[in-house]
Design a protein around this motif. Structure first.
Motif, PDB file in Angstrom:
ATOM      1  N   LEU A 151     -50.121 -20.318 -23.693  1.00 31.87           N
ATOM      2  CA  LEU A 151     -50.939 -21.331 -24.365  1.00 31.87           C
ATOM      3  C   LEU A 151     -50.158 -22.034 -25.465  1.00 31.87           C
ATOM      4  O   LEU A 151     -50.281 -23.258 -25.664  1.00 31.87           O
ATOM      5  CB  LEU A 151     -52.205 -20.682 -24.939  1.00 31.87           C
ATOM      6  N   ASN A 152     -49.338 -21.281 -26.198  1.00 32.73           N
ATOM      7  CA  ASN A 152     -48.508 -21.900 -27.244  1.00 32.73           C
ATOM      8  C   ASN A 152     -47.510 -22.882 -26.647  1.00 32.73           C
ATOM      9  O   ASN A 152     -47.294 -23.981 -27.188  1.00 32.73           O
ATOM     10  CB  ASN A 152     -47.765 -20.822 -28.033  1.00 32.73           C
ATOM     11  N   ASN A 153     -46.906 -22.478 -25.518  1.00 35.60           N
ATOM     12  CA  ASN A 153     -45.942 -23.366 -24.866  1.00 35.60           C
ATOM     13  C   ASN A 153     -46.616 -24.606 -24.293  1.00 35.60           C
ATOM     14  O   ASN A 153     -46.071 -25.714 -24.349  1.00 35.60           O
ATOM     15  CB  ASN A 153     -45.196 -22.611 -23.754  1.00 35.60           C
ATOM     16  N   LEU A 154     -47.802 -24.413 -23.732  1.00 31.07           N
ATOM     17  CA  LEU A 154     -48.549 -25.561 -23.217  1.00 31.07           C
ATOM     18  C   LEU A 154     -48.932 -26.506 -24.354  1.00 31.07           C
ATOM     19  O   LEU A 154     -48.947 -27.738 -24.181  1.00 31.07           O
ATOM     20  CB  LEU A 154     -49.792 -25.091 -22.468  1.00 31.07           C
ATOM     21  N   TYR A 155     -49.273 -25.932 -25.497  1.00 25.22           N
ATOM     22  CA  TYR A 155     -49.590 -26.766 -26.664  1.00 25.22           C
ATOM     23  C   TYR A 155     -48.377 -27.599 -27.061  1.00 25.22           C
ATOM     24  O   TYR A 155     -48.494 -28.803 -27.363  1.00 25.22           O
ATOM     25  CB  TYR A 155     -50.029 -25.894 -27.831  1.00 25.22           C
ATOM     26  N   GLY A 156     -47.193 -26.947 -27.030  1.00 25.88           N
ATOM     27  CA  GLY A 156     -45.969 -27.680 -27.363  1.00 25.88           C
ATOM     28  C   GLY A 156     -45.715 -28.822 -26.395  1.00 25.88           C
ATOM     29  O   GLY A 156     -45.307 -29.916 -26.797  1.00 25.88           O
ATOM     30  N   GLU A 204     -43.604 -18.458 -16.847  1.00 28.51           N
ATOM     31  CA  GLU A 204     -42.558 -17.787 -17.622  1.00 28.51           C
ATOM     32  C   GLU A 204     -41.339 -18.693 -17.789  1.00 28.51           C
ATOM     33  O   GLU A 204     -40.620 -18.602 -18.779  1.00 28.51           O
ATOM     34  CB  GLU A 204     -42.148 -16.476 -16.932  1.00 28.51           C
ATOM     35  N   LYS A 205     -41.108 -19.552 -16.807  1.00 23.60           N
ATOM     36  CA  LYS A 205     -39.968 -20.473 -16.895  1.00 23.60           C
ATOM     37  C   LYS A 205     -40.092 -21.423 -18.072  1.00 23.60           C
ATOM     38  O   LYS A 205     -39.088 -21.879 -18.635  1.00 23.60           O
ATOM     39  CB  LYS A 205     -39.840 -21.270 -15.598  1.00 23.60           C
ATOM     40  N   ILE A 206     -41.343 -21.735 -18.446  1.00 27.66           N
ATOM     41  CA  ILE A 206     -41.545 -22.618 -19.613  1.00 27.66           C
ATOM     42  C   ILE A 206     -40.927 -21.981 -20.846  1.00 27.66           C
ATOM     43  O   ILE A 206     -40.239 -22.620 -21.636  1.00 27.66           O
ATOM     44  CB  ILE A 206     -43.044 -22.847 -19.881  1.00 27.66           C
ATOM     45  N   ARG A 207     -41.171 -20.688 -20.990  1.00 23.16           N
ATOM     46  CA  ARG A 207     -40.724 -19.958 -22.185  1.00 23.16           C
ATOM     47  C   ARG A 207     -39.227 -19.663 -22.148  1.00 23.16           C
ATOM     48  O   ARG A 207     -38.579 -19.620 -23.191  1.00 23.16           O
ATOM     49  CB  ARG A 207     -41.524 -18.657 -22.285  1.00 23.16           C
ATOM     50  N   LEU A 208     -38.668 -19.472 -20.964  1.00 24.07           N
ATOM     51  CA  LEU A 208     -37.316 -18.938 -20.866  1.00 24.07           C
ATOM     52  C   LEU A 208     -36.314 -19.861 -20.185  1.00 24.07           C
ATOM     53  O   LEU A 208     -35.178 -19.449 -19.931  1.00 24.07           O
ATOM     54  CB  LEU A 208     -37.356 -17.608 -20.088  1.00 24.07           C
ATOM     55  N   GLU A 209     -36.709 -21.112 -19.894  1.00 24.45           N
ATOM     56  CA  GLU A 209     -35.856 -21.968 -19.065  1.00 24.45           C
ATOM     57  C   GLU A 209     -34.491 -22.236 -19.678  1.00 24.45           C
ATOM     58  O   GLU A 209     -33.514 -22.481 -18.949  1.00 24.45           O
ATOM     59  CB  GLU A 209     -36.558 -23.285 -18.762  1.00 24.45           C
ATOM     60  N   ASP A 210     -34.359 -22.191 -20.993  1.00 26.73           N
ATOM     61  CA  ASP A 210     -33.069 -22.476 -21.642  1.00 26.73           C
ATOM     62  C   ASP A 210     -32.190 -21.238 -21.767  1.00 26.73           C
ATOM     63  O   ASP A 210     -30.992 -21.363 -22.047  1.00 26.73           O
ATOM     64  CB  ASP A 210     -33.296 -23.075 -23.038  1.00 26.73           C
ATOM     65  N   THR A 211     -32.771 -20.065 -21.584  1.00 28.27           N
ATOM     66  CA  THR A 211     -32.009 -18.828 -21.825  1.00 28.27           C
ATOM     67  C   THR A 211     -31.897 -17.918 -20.622  1.00 28.27           C
ATOM     68  O   THR A 211     -31.128 -16.956 -20.644  1.00 28.27           O
ATOM     69  CB  THR A 211     -32.668 -18.028 -22.969  1.00 28.27           C
ATOM     70  N   THR A 212     -32.668 -18.215 -19.563  1.00 27.58           N
ATOM     71  CA  THR A 212     -32.746 -17.284 -18.434  1.00 27.58           C
ATOM     72  C   THR A 212     -32.703 -18.019 -17.104  1.00 27.58           C
ATOM     73  O   THR A 212     -33.352 -19.058 -16.935  1.00 27.58           O
ATOM     74  CB  THR A 212     -34.045 -16.454 -18.501  1.00 27.58           C
ATOM     75  N   ASP A 213     -31.926 -17.461 -16.179  1.00 29.16           N
ATOM     76  CA  ASP A 213     -31.947 -17.944 -14.797  1.00 29.16           C
ATOM     77  C   ASP A 213     -33.007 -17.149 -14.035  1.00 29.16           C
ATOM     78  O   ASP A 213     -32.956 -15.913 -13.989  1.00 29.16           O
ATOM     79  CB  ASP A 213     -30.588 -17.735 -14.123  1.00 29.16           C
ATOM     80  N   ILE A 214     -33.975 -17.859 -13.460  1.00 27.54           N
ATOM     81  CA  ILE A 214     -35.089 -17.209 -12.760  1.00 27.54           C
ATOM     82  C   ILE A 214     -35.122 -17.693 -11.314  1.00 27.54           C
ATOM     83  O   ILE A 214     -35.195 -18.901 -11.068  1.00 27.54           O
ATOM     84  CB  ILE A 214     -36.435 -17.516 -13.460  1.00 27.54           C
ATOM     85  N   ASP A 215     -35.061 -16.747 -10.390  1.00 26.98           N
ATOM     86  CA  ASP A 215     -35.050 -17.092  -8.969  1.00 26.98           C
ATOM     87  C   ASP A 215     -36.202 -16.398  -8.246  1.00 26.98           C
ATOM     88  O   ASP A 215     -36.498 -15.228  -8.512  1.00 26.98           O
ATOM     89  CB  ASP A 215     -33.735 -16.656  -8.314  1.00 26.98           C
ATOM     90  N   LEU A 216     -36.805 -17.123  -7.328  1.00 29.53           N
ATOM     91  CA  LEU A 216     -37.817 -16.557  -6.434  1.00 29.53           C
ATOM     92  C   LEU A 216     -37.490 -16.979  -5.011  1.00 29.53           C
ATOM     93  O   LEU A 216     -37.436 -18.175  -4.715  1.00 29.53           O
ATOM     94  CB  LEU A 216     -39.221 -17.028  -6.814  1.00 29.53           C
ATOM     95  N   VAL A 217     -37.251 -15.999  -4.140  1.00 31.21           N
ATOM     96  CA  VAL A 217     -36.868 -16.276  -2.751  1.00 31.21           C
ATOM     97  C   VAL A 217     -37.907 -15.670  -1.826  1.00 31.21           C
ATOM     98  O   VAL A 217     -38.312 -14.516  -1.997  1.00 31.21           O
ATOM     99  CB  VAL A 217     -35.475 -15.682  -2.436  1.00 31.21           C
ATOM    100  N   LYS A 218     -38.332 -16.461  -0.817  1.00 33.72           N
ATOM    101  CA  LYS A 218     -39.296 -15.983   0.178  1.00 33.72           C
ATOM    102  C   LYS A 218     -38.692 -16.143   1.568  1.00 33.72           C
ATOM    103  O   LYS A 218     -38.127 -17.182   1.880  1.00 33.72           O
ATOM    104  CB  LYS A 218     -40.611 -16.761   0.074  1.00 33.72           C
TER     105      LYS A 218
END
Length: 325
Positions: A151-156, A204-218
């Protein structure tokens, strides 16, 4: 839980009560001069085959019916022969086939009755465990810290009028709807569980996009199957919770889902900071139902139908789950 409830649930107390009840029945059924001694002797003869059946043979009831029946018959014949031999030796009786078959009938009745009680008791205990697991699931359906951060990130994003906001708000809405309303069933469509993971990771990518590589593979066919709700999110949430940066690189979270011959292969890994102050055991956690409770749910919902491996290798924490759907 009251003292009475604890006594009722105590397995030793249950066994003592049942044997005392049987003793009273034998006291009224046996017609001899010393009925007390005869009843105690009968219980002494019946107890060993009953416990051999309940502890060693009955577990095969679900695994292999043929093996269970074979072992049940062997148990009955062997202990009937032993009992008749002891009756002859101690009571001075002559061997008669009538005595053998009569005692065999008593033995079969005792074993069937004991088996029925054991199955009923285990079924009741399993349902209670399932209820406990469901209660813990309800408590864990949404991590409040995750919600506050989102919610804080969405507010930003709303302040800077980002184009990402409408889509992310929709993802949060779907996340809340699924966790609050669609997880009441024992099983849910696998594709809904996958969508839930996608929405969670997207937020979660909103919060961590600058510091973390996040992958989802299906991979594979992830529709047409059903799965216990909120079963996979525990591991993904745990990955983000214990996320740490590797020296000189970004932190990383990788999630992979693969359908393979009717089985779901789930992989989840995250980097950890090995130089950070040690936290509590990664398999317990401080929020959510924790990995230990997730293991209990797996054992209850998928007995003999899953393989779970959780381990730390160097600076990465790995979860590997194979689930027969």
């Amino acid at each position: 839980m009251s003292k009475l409830d604890r006594w009722v649930d105590h397995s030793i107390a249950q066994n003592i009560f049942i044997w005392c009840f049987l003793f009273l029945i034998l006291m009224t059924a046996i017609q001899t001069e010393d009925r007390i001694l005869a009843s105690l002797f009968a219980i002494a003869l019946l107890a060993p085959p009953v416990y051999v059946n309940n502890l060693l043979i009955l577990p095969y009831f679900k695994k292999s019916t043929a093996r269970f029946i074979a072992l049940f018959i062997v148990n009955t014949l062997v202990f009937t022969a032993i009992s008749v031999f002891l009756l002859q030796s101690l009571a001075g009786l002559d061997f008669e086939w009538k005595l053998y078959f009569n005692f065999m009938g008593i033995m079969i009745l005792a074993l069937v009755f004991a088996s029925a009680l054991k199955i009923a008791r285990d079924s009741f205990a399993r349902r209670q465990q399932e209820k406990d697991a469901e209660l813990k699931l309800l408590k864990a359906q949404l991590n409040p810290h995750f919600l506050f951060n989102t919610l804080n990130n969405l507010y930003g994003l709303s302040v800077i009028k980002s184009d990402k906001l409408p889509g992310l708000m929709l993802k949060l809405s779907d996340l809340l709807r699924y966790s609050l309303y669609e997880t009441k069933e024992t099983l849910v469509p696998l594709e809904k569980e996958v969508t839930y993971l996608e929405n969670y990771i997207a937020l979660e990518k909103i919060r961590l996009e600058d510091t973390t590589d996040i992958d989802l593979v299906k991979e594979g066919q992830l529709s047409g199957y059903q799965i216990a709700p909120m079963l996979l999110i525990v591991y993904v949430e745990n990955a983000f919770k214990h996320l740490g940066a590797v020296k000189g690189n970004k932190s990383k979270v990788s999630v992979a889902l693969k359908e393979q011959d009717g089985a779901l292969v789930f992989l989840c890994s995250n980097t950890i900071d090995t130089n950070a102050k040690p936290e509590e055991n990664l398999e317990k956690g401080k929020s959510g139902i924790g990995l230990q409770n997730a293991k209990k749910r797996l054992a209850l919902m998928y007995p003999d139908k899953h393989q779970l491996s959780i381990q730390q290798q160097n600076e990465t924490y790995h979860v590997h789950l194979k689930l027969n759907l």
